[in-house]
Structure formats: C-alpha cells, structure tokens
Design a protein around this motif. Sequence first.
Motif, mmCIF file in Angstrom:
data_model
loop_
_atom_site.group_PDB
_atom_site.id
_atom_site.type_symbol
_atom_site.label_atom_id
_atom_site.label_comp_id
_atom_site.label_asym_id
_atom_site.label_seq_id
_atom_site.Cartn_x
_atom_site.Cartn_y
_atom_site.Cartn_z
ATOM 1 N N GLU A 334 97.993 85.660 57.010
ATOM 2 C CA GLU A 334 98.558 86.934 56.591
ATOM 3 C C GLU A 334 98.584 87.019 55.066
ATOM 4 O O GLU A 334 98.934 86.057 54.393
ATOM 5 N N ALA A 341 96.283 91.030 58.121
ATOM 6 C CA ALA A 341 96.396 89.818 58.928
ATOM 7 C C ALA A 341 95.069 89.560 59.630
ATOM 8 O O ALA A 341 94.429 90.500 60.120
ATOM 9 N N LEU A 367 100.289 90.013 67.677
ATOM 10 C CA LEU A 367 100.448 90.441 66.296
ATOM 11 C C LEU A 367 101.552 91.480 66.165
ATOM 12 O O LEU A 367 102.350 91.451 65.231
ATOM 13 N N THR A 371 105.216 90.336 64.212
ATOM 14 C CA THR A 371 105.549 90.987 62.950
ATOM 15 C C THR A 371 106.732 91.926 63.098
ATOM 16 O O THR A 371 107.457 92.169 62.144
ATOM 17 N N PRO A 377 101.450 94.699 60.431
ATOM 18 C CA PRO A 377 100.459 94.679 59.360
ATOM 19 C C PRO A 377 99.767 96.016 59.216
ATOM 20 O O PRO A 377 99.529 96.716 60.208
ATOM 21 N N TYR A 380 94.695 94.684 60.667
ATOM 22 C CA TYR A 380 94.470 93.324 61.133
ATOM 23 C C TYR A 380 93.066 93.219 61.694
ATOM 24 O O TYR A 380 92.441 94.208 62.092
#
Length: 390
Positions: A334, A341, A367, A371, A377, A380
């Motif tokens: 990340e 990411a 993911l 997070t 993110p 990604y």
Amino acid sequence: MTKTTRTPALTGGAAPVLRTRALNRATLDRQLLLRRSRELSVTDAVTHLVGLQAQNVKPPYYALAARLEDFDPRELSALLESRELVRMVTMRSTIHLHTAADARVLRPFTQDALERELGVFRAGLAGVDLRELAEIAREAVEAEPRTMKQLRETLLVRWPDADPQSLAIAARCMLPLVQVTPRGLWRRSGQVALTTVDKWLGPDARADAARPPAPEDVVLRYLAAFGPASVKDMQTWARITRMREVFERLRPRLRTFRDENGGELFDLPDAPRPDPDTPAPPRFLPEYDNLLLSHADRTRVVPAEYRGRTWQGNFAYCVFLLDGFLAGVWRLVEDARSGEAVLTIEPFGDPGRAAREELTREGELMLTRITGAAEAPSSYDIRFGAVIGR
C-alpha cells in the motif's frame, strides 16, 4: 447451506474413518472459513478461535477479515485500546491476540511449558536466580512499560556476566507480560513495550484468577476450534506434552474417529462435520495463521508437496486457500501517499481461469474489508505473479 454429516453414536467396533477432505471441511467450518460469520463479534470470534497469531501487527486483522462478514479493522484496534483484547506470549511461546479473560487463564496454562523452554538458554543464565529475576523484572515493568532493550539493561545491573538476550527472554517466559498500546493498533502501532497483565488490566477480583484452567476445558475449546484432532495435534497447538491422560479422562464425553493412516482422532459429539464435497471459497490468510500451525499432521490443509513453501529463512509469507487447501502466497503493498494498493497473488500451481476469477473477487472483498469503507484505497490493482515452483 452447508450439508453436515452426523455420525451415529458408537456402540463398539472400529471407529469411523475421516479422510483428508472430511477433516479439511470440518476444520474450516470450526475456523469460520467455509462462510464468514454474520453473528460473531470480534471478541466472540477471538474467544472461539482461542486467540489469533499476532507475531506481527497485521495478521489478526487479516485473519478476521477472512472470517467475519462485517469486519472493520478499526473495531479490533479500539478493543486493543480499551484493553478488552491484549497481545501476549501464550501457545508455542509466540505472541497471540486474546481477550482479557483468556489472557488471564491461557497464560497460566502454558506457563510450565514456557519455563521449560528456558533450558535452551541455560548457558546464558548461569548463576541467575529465575525467581529473583522475575521479581526485578516485575518491579521494572510495573513502574513503567519497558522495551526488551530496557529490560536487558535493568537485569544486567544485577547479573552483569549473564547473556543480555537470555535475561530478557527469561523475563518474558517467567512473567505474564502484555504488549501495551499503541503496539498493534490499526494504522498507528509502535515499538514493543511490556508490562504485566495485572498492571495492564487491573487486579482480577477472582481468587482463582492466576490459577491454570482445567486442562480438560482447554482441550474442549481446542476441539471446538480445530477438531477433529489427535492428542499430538493438540500438543502441537499448545506446545504442551503429556496430554494423553487428559484426553482419556474426556473419552466418555467425546467421539472418536480414525484418519486415513489409522491415527485416533477425538471430537465433540455435536460438532459440525460437513460433507467433504461442501464448497470452500478462496480465502486470504496472514502469515503464521493458526489454521496452518495447530496440528501435528497438517495435510488436512497443507498438501504434502507444498510443505515448507510458506516461508523462506525467518520470513513467512501470507497464504491463500483454494478449495480449502493451501495453494499459494500473496503480498499487499500500500502507498499511503497515493492511496494505491497492489495485491500480488503467487500460486504454487496453475489455478485455472475460473479459480483466478474467484481469487480476484475474494481479493477485492479482502481489500475492502481490511481498509474499511472510510479508508478504501483510491485505486487498487490485483496481479498474478509467476507460478511458484515452475
């Protein structure tokens, strides 16, 4: 809906055989890996699993993201900050994440084993009175949380000729030390600093707070989270010996089976044992996940040809499962500044197109969970690396 096979009560004769896939599905079910739990809270899950491996900061977060439907890493972090969860040495002399209640009972359960391990450091502890060492260390860490370096310096004043590292390890083995926050907090963390469990959690009012739990109770909890299992399996999980007598005392309350090699397995009578053909979705697990470390015979999860492939030297890889079995490793990088990411998946064999699509979907889900919605993110990328071993 998972189809569960219930074996009728035994009335004599040979014990039923549980083949590898049957053991795999039973263990995955107990480990909350056949389907993510919608009912269990973070503390309920940590209790059920009898703790989570926490050698590093992130593994407990990844472990629960794979097991809980609505997991938010900030919730786990808040529970550490409020001291409802703690990080401390217990099973296999490694750091585990436990509830405050379990920290008080599971550490005494492993205490004798931890003290026996100090035999390895006998040369570096020549002339050291371990009880005196424990008292000096206790006074130091209860006055103020200390790092291992500070503990070494404190103990060297009393034993200047001893091995510094051995002194600090002896303190960690002799005393129930917890890692104080911010160590372990999500996106914050910090260096390891230690104090006693009583200092961190406050004296427990129960008269039996420092006494080890009945070993029978720990066996039953182990089977609920890792069974069906053999005596050697349970001893591997806890790194404790001489548990055969405990299992024998429990035998009238347990079911018995055989594995494909004829080894005897024990289980709770009403524990789920799903049909071996029950679908097992892909799962991304952290390094040192207890699923891979809690049986003497790991073939229920680790195919024989992949044994030893999840670490290199002192470095352990995060792993993923396909069809319930270890199938490769992964890493997540990340960039805090860009918010990007990159998840790289490296299989041990060619998983095929359909499995790659399943892994991609599970990767996206992981993911999002790891997070949190507020920290998702901005972008990604999920990539497949070279097939390892080719």
